[in-house]
Design a protein around this motif. Structure first.
Motif, mmCIF file in Angstrom:
data_model
loop_
_atom_site.group_PDB
_atom_site.id
_atom_site.type_symbol
_atom_site.label_atom_id
_atom_site.label_comp_id
_atom_site.label_asym_id
_atom_site.label_seq_id
_atom_site.Cartn_x
_atom_site.Cartn_y
_atom_site.Cartn_z
ATOM 1 N N GLY A 16 18.724 53.862 -25.547
ATOM 2 C CA GLY A 16 19.776 53.894 -24.542
ATOM 3 C C GLY A 16 19.697 52.695 -23.607
ATOM 4 O O GLY A 16 19.208 51.625 -23.969
ATOM 5 N N ASN A 17 20.187 52.880 -22.386
ATOM 6 C CA ASN A 17 20.164 51.810 -21.389
ATOM 7 C C ASN A 17 18.716 51.395 -21.126
ATOM 8 O O ASN A 17 17.917 52.199 -20.648
ATOM 9 C CB ASN A 17 20.813 52.305 -20.095
ATOM 10 N N PRO A 18 18.355 50.144 -21.412
ATOM 11 C CA PRO A 18 16.945 49.748 -21.323
ATOM 12 C C PRO A 18 16.485 49.307 -19.941
ATOM 13 O O PRO A 18 15.288 49.074 -19.740
ATOM 14 C CB PRO A 18 16.878 48.568 -22.293
ATOM 15 N N ALA A 19 17.398 49.197 -18.980
ATOM 16 C CA ALA A 19 17.059 48.556 -17.711
ATOM 17 C C ALA A 19 15.861 49.201 -17.016
ATOM 18 O O ALA A 19 14.883 48.527 -16.675
ATOM 19 C CB ALA A 19 18.282 48.557 -16.787
ATOM 20 N N GLU A 20 15.914 50.511 -16.777
ATOM 21 C CA GLU A 20 14.824 51.176 -16.065
ATOM 22 C C GLU A 20 13.535 51.159 -16.877
ATOM 23 O O GLU A 20 12.436 51.015 -16.328
ATOM 24 C CB GLU A 20 15.216 52.616 -15.723
ATOM 25 N N SER A 21 13.653 51.309 -18.187
ATOM 26 C CA SER A 21 12.462 51.297 -19.045
ATOM 27 C C SER A 21 11.762 49.947 -18.985
ATOM 28 O O SER A 21 10.530 49.865 -18.907
ATOM 29 C CB SER A 21 12.850 51.620 -20.490
ATOM 30 N N LEU A 22 12.539 48.865 -19.013
ATOM 31 C CA LEU A 22 11.951 47.533 -18.964
ATOM 32 C C LEU A 22 11.338 47.247 -17.601
ATOM 33 O O LEU A 22 10.302 46.581 -17.502
ATOM 34 C CB LEU A 22 13.002 46.480 -19.312
ATOM 35 N N ARG A 23 11.966 47.742 -16.550
ATOM 36 C CA ARG A 23 11.377 47.566 -15.216
ATOM 37 C C ARG A 23 10.038 48.293 -15.128
ATOM 38 O O ARG A 23 9.075 47.790 -14.544
ATOM 39 C CB ARG A 23 12.328 48.094 -14.137
ATOM 40 N N LEU A 24 9.993 49.494 -15.692
ATOM 41 C CA LEU A 24 8.752 50.259 -15.676
ATOM 42 C C LEU A 24 7.668 49.549 -16.486
ATOM 43 O O LEU A 24 6.510 49.463 -16.063
ATOM 44 C CB LEU A 24 8.999 51.658 -16.240
ATOM 45 N N ALA A 25 8.039 49.018 -17.645
ATOM 46 C CA ALA A 25 7.082 48.290 -18.475
ATOM 47 C C ALA A 25 6.552 47.061 -17.740
ATOM 48 O O ALA A 25 5.363 46.736 -17.822
ATOM 49 C CB ALA A 25 7.741 47.875 -19.795
ATOM 50 N N GLU A 26 7.422 46.389 -17.008
ATOM 51 C CA GLU A 26 6.990 45.219 -16.244
ATOM 52 C C GLU A 26 6.039 45.622 -15.120
ATOM 53 O O GLU A 26 5.054 44.933 -14.843
ATOM 54 C CB GLU A 26 8.212 44.492 -15.680
ATOM 55 N N THR A 27 6.311 46.754 -14.492
ATOM 56 C CA THR A 27 5.411 47.262 -13.456
ATOM 57 C C THR A 27 4.032 47.546 -14.038
ATOM 58 O O THR A 27 3.006 47.218 -13.433
ATOM 59 C CB THR A 27 5.986 48.544 -12.831
ATOM 60 N N HIS A 28 3.995 48.144 -15.222
ATOM 61 C CA HIS A 28 2.715 48.425 -15.878
ATOM 62 C C HIS A 28 1.969 47.132 -16.198
ATOM 63 O O HIS A 28 0.749 47.044 -16.019
ATOM 64 C CB HIS A 28 2.953 49.215 -17.169
ATOM 65 N N ARG A 29 2.704 46.127 -16.672
ATOM 66 C CA ARG A 29 2.073 44.845 -16.995
ATOM 67 C C ARG A 29 1.474 44.214 -15.738
ATOM 68 O O ARG A 29 0.359 43.672 -15.763
ATOM 69 C CB ARG A 29 3.101 43.894 -17.618
ATOM 70 N N GLU A 30 2.200 44.301 -14.635
ATOM 71 C CA GLU A 30 1.712 43.729 -13.382
ATOM 72 C C GLU A 30 0.444 44.442 -12.914
ATOM 73 O O GLU A 30 -0.460 43.811 -12.351
ATOM 74 C CB GLU A 30 2.806 43.816 -12.317
ATOM 75 N N CYS A 31 0.373 45.751 -13.149
ATOM 76 C CA CYS A 31 -0.837 46.505 -12.792
ATOM 77 C C CYS A 31 -2.045 45.961 -13.544
ATOM 78 O O CYS A 31 -3.124 45.762 -12.967
ATOM 79 C CB CYS A 31 -0.652 47.984 -13.116
ATOM 80 N N ARG A 32 -1.882 45.726 -14.845
ATOM 81 C CA ARG A 32 -2.979 45.195 -15.658
ATOM 82 C C ARG A 32 -3.399 43.810 -15.158
ATOM 83 O O ARG A 32 -4.586 43.500 -15.079
ATOM 84 C CB ARG A 32 -2.557 45.124 -17.123
ATOM 85 N N CYS A 33 -2.408 42.995 -14.847
ATOM 86 C CA CYS A 33 -2.712 41.640 -14.378
ATOM 87 C C CYS A 33 -3.478 41.673 -13.062
ATOM 88 O O CYS A 33 -4.439 40.916 -12.873
ATOM 89 C CB CYS A 33 -1.423 40.838 -14.220
ATOM 90 N N ARG A 34 -3.065 42.539 -12.142
ATOM 91 C CA ARG A 34 -3.743 42.619 -10.847
ATOM 92 C C ARG A 34 -5.197 43.033 -11.003
ATOM 93 O O ARG A 34 -6.099 42.435 -10.405
ATOM 94 C CB ARG A 34 -3.010 43.597 -9.915
ATOM 95 N N ILE A 35 -5.437 44.069 -11.803
ATOM 96 C CA ILE A 35 -6.810 44.536 -11.996
ATOM 97 C C ILE A 35 -7.650 43.465 -12.678
ATOM 98 O O ILE A 35 -8.803 43.219 -12.302
ATOM 99 C CB ILE A 35 -6.827 45.834 -12.822
ATOM 100 N N SER A 36 -7.074 42.812 -13.682
ATOM 101 C CA SER A 36 -7.788 41.752 -14.381
ATOM 102 C C SER A 36 -8.170 40.631 -13.421
ATOM 103 O O SER A 36 -9.302 40.126 -13.442
ATOM 104 C CB SER A 36 -6.921 41.203 -15.518
ATOM 105 N N GLN A 37 -7.236 40.250 -12.564
ATOM 106 C CA GLN A 37 -7.507 39.187 -11.598
ATOM 107 C C GLN A 37 -8.571 39.604 -10.593
ATOM 108 O O GLN A 37 -9.427 38.803 -10.208
ATOM 109 C CB GLN A 37 -6.208 38.803 -10.886
ATOM 110 N N GLN A 38 -8.537 40.862 -10.175
ATOM 111 C CA GLN A 38 -9.542 41.349 -9.229
ATOM 112 C C GLN A 38 -10.940 41.308 -9.837
ATOM 113 O O GLN A 38 -11.898 40.864 -9.201
ATOM 114 C CB GLN A 38 -9.194 42.771 -8.786
ATOM 115 N N LEU A 39 -11.050 41.772 -11.076
ATOM 116 C CA LEU A 39 -12.354 41.759 -11.736
ATOM 117 C C LEU A 39 -12.825 40.326 -11.980
ATOM 118 O O LEU A 39 -14.006 40.015 -11.803
ATOM 119 C CB LEU A 39 -12.281 42.525 -13.057
ATOM 120 N N ALA A 40 -11.905 39.457 -12.381
ATOM 121 C CA ALA A 40 -12.265 38.066 -12.646
ATOM 122 C C ALA A 40 -12.725 37.355 -11.375
ATOM 123 O O ALA A 40 -13.532 36.417 -11.438
ATOM 124 C CB ALA A 40 -11.080 37.324 -13.265
ATOM 125 N N SER A 41 -12.219 37.812 -10.224
ATOM 126 C CA SER A 41 -12.597 37.180 -8.955
ATOM 127 C C SER A 41 -13.861 37.787 -8.357
ATOM 128 O O SER A 41 -14.277 37.398 -7.266
ATOM 129 C CB SER A 41 -11.448 37.288 -7.949
#
Length: 249
Positions: free
Chosen positions: A193-218
């Motif tokens: 169906g309409n992918p807009a909300e699903s893609l926004r949610l997927a992007e939010t999940h990706r950002e979560c992974r990036c933040r945690i990865s950056q925190q651990l790397a730092s």
């Protein structure tokens, strides 16, 4: 109409003006990070923090984690480390676990925030879907999880597990063939169906992974990341409610 193309150094999925960048920003993988943690308990904690990034930050009610009973390239066996340290690490975070399958060769865990999962199961739309799937008491977390565990031990795979993971309901029912919703595009899960909300949610999940990865790397202590989960449990409950999408257009 969705399109899949390249954006910078990574793939992106674009639909309805929304873009999901699968790897727009490179994040440090766990194999690289594991070298920073000589202690077994710290190593397992860093792995769990990455695998639970969305749950720890209140953006998902639960995640599935599979641990194979074999030695990783870092020299450690996470399956055995989980057996020894897993429960103690979860107590730091306030999260809970349901062992969905332990075959000896691997263990499949559903790691979840109790408040967020309870809020999700309190949604009428969720109860309707789980009821249709055969769950007798869809509003009762322990009974629902026991039924899910029972189904995991059966021959088929319970595709309604997407509900527990906080996926948009339209995508879950679309994948299960319960509604006449056309497949739109492939993100981290199949989107209907309409992918807009699903893609926004997927992007939010990706950002979560990036933040945690950056925190651990730092140099952030993974135990501190786990403990922070208790502080975001109320946010997770709100996110669980916000993540329920029923529109089918």
């Amino acid at each position: 109409m969705a399109s899949i193309g390249r954006s910078g150094s990574g793939h992106s999925v674009q639909a309805a003006g929304v873009a999901f960048h699968a790897s727009a920003v490179r994040r440090t993988g766990w194999q690289e990070l594991s070298e920073r943690y000589p202690q077994d308990r710290d190593c397992l904690a860093s792995f769990l923090v990455l695998e639970l990034a969305e749950v720890l930050q209140g953006e998902k009610p639960a995640n599935l984690v599979c641990l194979a009973n074999k030695r990783r390239s870092c020299g450690r066996n996470l399956y055995l480390l989980w057996k020894e340290h897993g429960q103690a690490l979860l107590e730091e975070s306030g999260l809970k676990v349901r062992v969905l399958a332990d075959r000896g060769s691997s263990v499949l865990l559903l790691l979840y925030c109790p408040m967020a999962l309870g809020s999700l199961l309190g949604q009428k739309s969720v109860q309707i879907i789980l009821g249709k799937a055969g769950y007798q008491e869809p509003a009762e977390p322990e009974k629902v999880l026991s039924e899910l565990e029972k189904r995991m031990a059966g021959e088929g795979f319970p595709h309604e597990i997407g509900v527990f993971l906080g996926y948009p309901l339209k995508d879950v029912v679309g994948f299960m063939g319960w509604a006449q919703i056309s497949f739109t595009c492939q993100g981290p899960w199949k989107i209907f169906g309409n992918p807009a909300e699903s893609l926004r949610l997927a992007e939010t999940h990706r950002e979560c992974r990036c933040r945690i990865s950056q925190q651990l790397a730092s140099g952030c202590n993974p135990h501190d990341c786990l403990k922070a989960a208790a502080a975001v449990r109320s946010k997770a409950a709100v996110a669980a409610s916000r993540g329920v999408f029923l529109q089918v257009n």
